[in-house]
Design a protein around this motif. Structure first.
Motif, PDB file in Angstrom:
ATOM      1  N   LEU A   1      -8.801   7.916   2.349  1.00 20.63           N
ATOM      2  CA  LEU A   1      -7.357   8.349   2.384  1.00 20.63           C
ATOM      3  C   LEU A   1      -6.660   8.157   1.014  1.00 20.63           C
ATOM      4  O   LEU A   1      -6.992   7.463   0.028  1.00 20.63           O
ATOM      5  CB  LEU A   1      -6.629   7.430   3.391  1.00 20.63           C
ATOM      6  N   ASP A   2      -5.549   9.020   0.711  1.00 22.24           N
ATOM      7  CA  ASP A   2      -4.935   9.292  -0.357  1.00 22.24           C
ATOM      8  C   ASP A   2      -4.140   8.073  -0.677  1.00 22.24           C
ATOM      9  O   ASP A   2      -2.916   8.344  -0.910  1.00 22.24           O
ATOM     10  CB  ASP A   2      -4.544  10.494  -0.698  1.00 22.24           C
ATOM     11  N   LEU A   3      -4.567   6.992  -0.718  1.00 21.75           N
ATOM     12  CA  LEU A   3      -3.757   5.604  -0.804  1.00 21.75           C
ATOM     13  C   LEU A   3      -4.316   4.949  -1.862  1.00 21.75           C
ATOM     14  O   LEU A   3      -5.384   5.028  -2.282  1.00 21.75           O
ATOM     15  CB  LEU A   3      -3.562   4.912   0.627  1.00 21.75           C
ATOM     16  N   LYS A   4      -3.310   3.985  -2.307  1.00 21.09           N
ATOM     17  CA  LYS A   4      -3.720   2.835  -3.143  1.00 21.09           C
ATOM     18  C   LYS A   4      -2.991   1.468  -2.859  1.00 21.09           C
ATOM     19  O   LYS A   4      -1.840   1.509  -2.150  1.00 21.09           O
ATOM     20  CB  LYS A   4      -3.453   3.232  -4.599  1.00 21.09           C
ATOM     21  N   VAL A   5      -3.662   0.412  -3.195  1.00 19.91           N
ATOM     22  CA  VAL A   5      -3.129  -0.817  -3.241  1.00 19.91           C
ATOM     23  C   VAL A   5      -2.210  -1.039  -4.606  1.00 19.91           C
ATOM     24  O   VAL A   5      -2.754  -0.888  -5.620  1.00 19.91           O
ATOM     25  CB  VAL A   5      -4.177  -2.126  -2.997  1.00 19.91           C
ATOM     26  N   THR A   6      -0.984  -1.517  -4.452  1.00 18.99           N
ATOM     27  CA  THR A   6      -0.101  -1.440  -5.808  1.00 18.99           C
ATOM     28  C   THR A   6       0.727  -2.755  -5.818  1.00 18.99           C
ATOM     29  O   THR A   6       0.691  -3.451  -5.001  1.00 18.99           O
ATOM     30  CB  THR A   6       1.136  -0.254  -5.662  1.00 18.99           C
TER      31      THR A   6
ATOM     32  N   ASN B   1     -10.603  -0.566   3.384  1.00 18.82           N
ATOM     33  CA  ASN B   1     -10.394   0.773   4.309  1.00 18.82           C
ATOM     34  C   ASN B   1      -9.843   1.774   3.528  1.00 18.82           C
ATOM     35  O   ASN B   1     -10.358   2.943   3.947  1.00 18.82           O
ATOM     36  CB  ASN B   1      -9.664   0.133   5.377  1.00 18.82           C
ATOM     37  N   ILE B   2      -9.285   1.816   2.567  1.00 20.83           N
ATOM     38  CA  ILE B   2      -8.872   2.885   1.782  1.00 20.83           C
ATOM     39  C   ILE B   2     -10.151   3.779   1.436  1.00 20.83           C
ATOM     40  O   ILE B   2     -10.274   4.860   1.290  1.00 20.83           O
ATOM     41  CB  ILE B   2      -7.918   2.722   0.647  1.00 20.83           C
TER      42      ILE B   2
ATOM     43  N   ILE C   1       0.667  -1.211   0.075  1.00 18.52           N
ATOM     44  CA  ILE C   1       0.045   0.009   0.075  1.00 18.52           C
ATOM     45  C   ILE C   1       0.721   1.178   0.056  1.00 18.52           C
ATOM     46  O   ILE C   1       1.962   1.150   0.723  1.00 18.52           O
ATOM     47  CB  ILE C   1      -1.031  -0.083   1.173  1.00 18.52           C
ATOM     48  N   VAL C   2       0.574   2.213  -0.725  1.00 14.79           N
ATOM     49  CA  VAL C   2       1.215   3.409  -0.873  1.00 14.79           C
ATOM     50  C   VAL C   2       0.517   4.679  -1.230  1.00 14.79           C
ATOM     51  O   VAL C   2      -0.698   4.486  -1.372  1.00 14.79           O
ATOM     52  CB  VAL C   2       2.525   3.384  -2.299  1.00 14.79           C
ATOM     53  N   LYS C   3       1.168   5.825  -1.226  1.00  9.29           N
ATOM     54  CA  LYS C   3       0.417   6.957  -1.462  1.00  9.29           C
ATOM     55  C   LYS C   3      -0.116   6.975  -2.875  1.00  9.29           C
ATOM     56  O   LYS C   3       0.560   6.087  -3.968  1.00  9.29           O
ATOM     57  CB  LYS C   3       1.062   8.446  -1.398  1.00  9.29           C
ATOM     58  N   SER C   4      -1.082   7.474  -3.328  1.00  5.87           N
ATOM     59  CA  SER C   4      -1.772   7.419  -4.665  1.00  5.87           C
ATOM     60  C   SER C   4      -0.970   7.785  -5.622  1.00  5.87           C
ATOM     61  O   SER C   4      -1.009   7.362  -6.930  1.00  5.87           O
ATOM     62  CB  SER C   4      -3.280   8.332  -4.568  1.00  5.87           C
ATOM     63  N   ASN C   5      -0.006   8.946  -5.367  1.00  5.77           N
ATOM     64  CA  ASN C   5       0.913   9.418  -6.290  1.00  5.77           C
ATOM     65  C   ASN C   5       2.180   8.529  -6.752  1.00  5.77           C
ATOM     66  O   ASN C   5       3.277   8.968  -7.388  1.00  5.77           O
ATOM     67  CB  ASN C   5       0.932  10.869  -6.260  1.00  5.77           C
ATOM     68  N   ASN C   6       2.364   7.489  -5.810  1.00  3.85           N
ATOM     69  CA  ASN C   6       3.691   6.907  -5.666  1.00  3.85           C
ATOM     70  C   ASN C   6       3.775   5.875  -6.695  1.00  3.85           C
ATOM     71  O   ASN C   6       2.895   4.741  -6.332  1.00  3.85           O
ATOM     72  CB  ASN C   6       3.796   6.496  -4.378  1.00  3.85           C
ATOM     73  N   ASN C   7       4.475   5.828  -7.724  1.00  3.38           N
ATOM     74  CA  ASN C   7       4.612   4.834  -8.698  1.00  3.38           C
ATOM     75  C   ASN C   7       6.087   4.258  -8.767  1.00  3.38           C
ATOM     76  O   ASN C   7       6.355   3.260  -9.493  1.00  3.38           O
ATOM     77  CB  ASN C   7       4.357   5.615 -10.198  1.00  3.38           C
TER      78      ASN C   7
END
Length: 256
Positions: A200-205, A194-195, A121-127
């Motif tokens: 929250l500004d997160l995503k599963v990656t 939960n995201i 799981i990371v921040k949405s803008n983290n690639n």
């Protein structure tokens, strides 16, 4: 008239005895004591009015009903869950316990009732973080004493990853959202739901890091209870009850 009164009185006594016996039978039911965190939505958590609910809770209640037990949930921190089981504070753990070879040496497990996976799981803008390899030099949040913590430790033989442990998943996600950690590793189902729920500004990656198969956990040596639980789970799978509970909480069937 006198005979009629005697008959009525006799019937009343018989009815009282029947009701009393039924009541005693209900009270004589064994109680299944269940260990849960109560802080791990959507698997087990408290509603606003303090009632336990969630996938684990509904599954445990259904099992108890089918094997003829009353049920009592005992909220326990994950870090103390296995110790409390060993101390006989409860009979079983129904709390997304991954079935691992290490744990099977110490405990008995039911047949699996959840098939899921560990995912980052990371921040949405983290690639930049999509795999365990990308975690080197980063701070990563995991559940204290969880199999997710173990996955990181097994991978990170040279201590290149800074691991921060948490008791509650939402605390992990909140710290990730505000930048106290760079990533987290947890159950993909719990993380995604939960995201979405918290916004929250997160995503599963990335891909699933490791498949996770979860079972109900017992102390070794209680074959009778284990067999009852397995029979109940088999019935619930066969008649669609487990699938129904799964769809309610996840929108997909995680029972196979």
């Amino acid at each position: 008239m006198k005979k009629q009164s005697i008959v009525i009185f006799s019937l009343m006594i018989i009815m009282s005895l029947i009701i009393g016996c039924a009541s005693n039978q209900a009270n004589d039911k064994k109680t299944l004591k269940v260990g849960v965190e109560g802080t791990y939505p959507p698997f087990n958590f408290e509603t606003e009015d303090g009632k336990l609910t969630g996938y684990d809770v509904e599954v445990a209640r259904e099992i108890a009903n089918r094997i003829g037990y009353k049920i009592k949930f005992i909220p326990t921190k994950w870090s103390g869950m296995f110790g409390a089981l060993e101390a006989r504070k409860f009979d079983i753990i129904v709390n997304q316990v991954a079935i691992t070879s290490e744990r099977q040496e110490k405990y008995d497990f039911s047949e699996p009732y959840v098939y899921s996976g560990a995912q980052l799981i990371v921040k949405s803008n983290n690639n930049k973080i999509t795999s365990l390899e990308d975690l080197k030099g980063k701070k990563v949040g995991v559940g204290l004493g969880s199999n997710y913590e173990q996955i990181i430790k097994e991978f990170d033989q040279n201590n290149k990853i800074e691991v921060k442990t948490y008791e509650v998943l939402l605390d992990t996600l909140n710290d990730l959202d505000i930048g106290r950690i760079d990533a987290a590793l947890n159950d993909k189902l719990a993380a995604g739901i939960n995201i979405k729920k918290t916004g929250l500004d997160l995503k599963v990656t990335g891909k699933v890091v490791k498949k996770v198969v979860n079972g109900i956990t017992l102390r070794k040596g209680n074959e009778q209870l284990l067999n009852k639980i397995n029979n109940a789970l088999a019935e619930m799978k066969s008649d669609g009850t487990l699938k129904e509970i799964s769809l309610k909480w996840f929108g997909v069937d995680v029972s196979h």
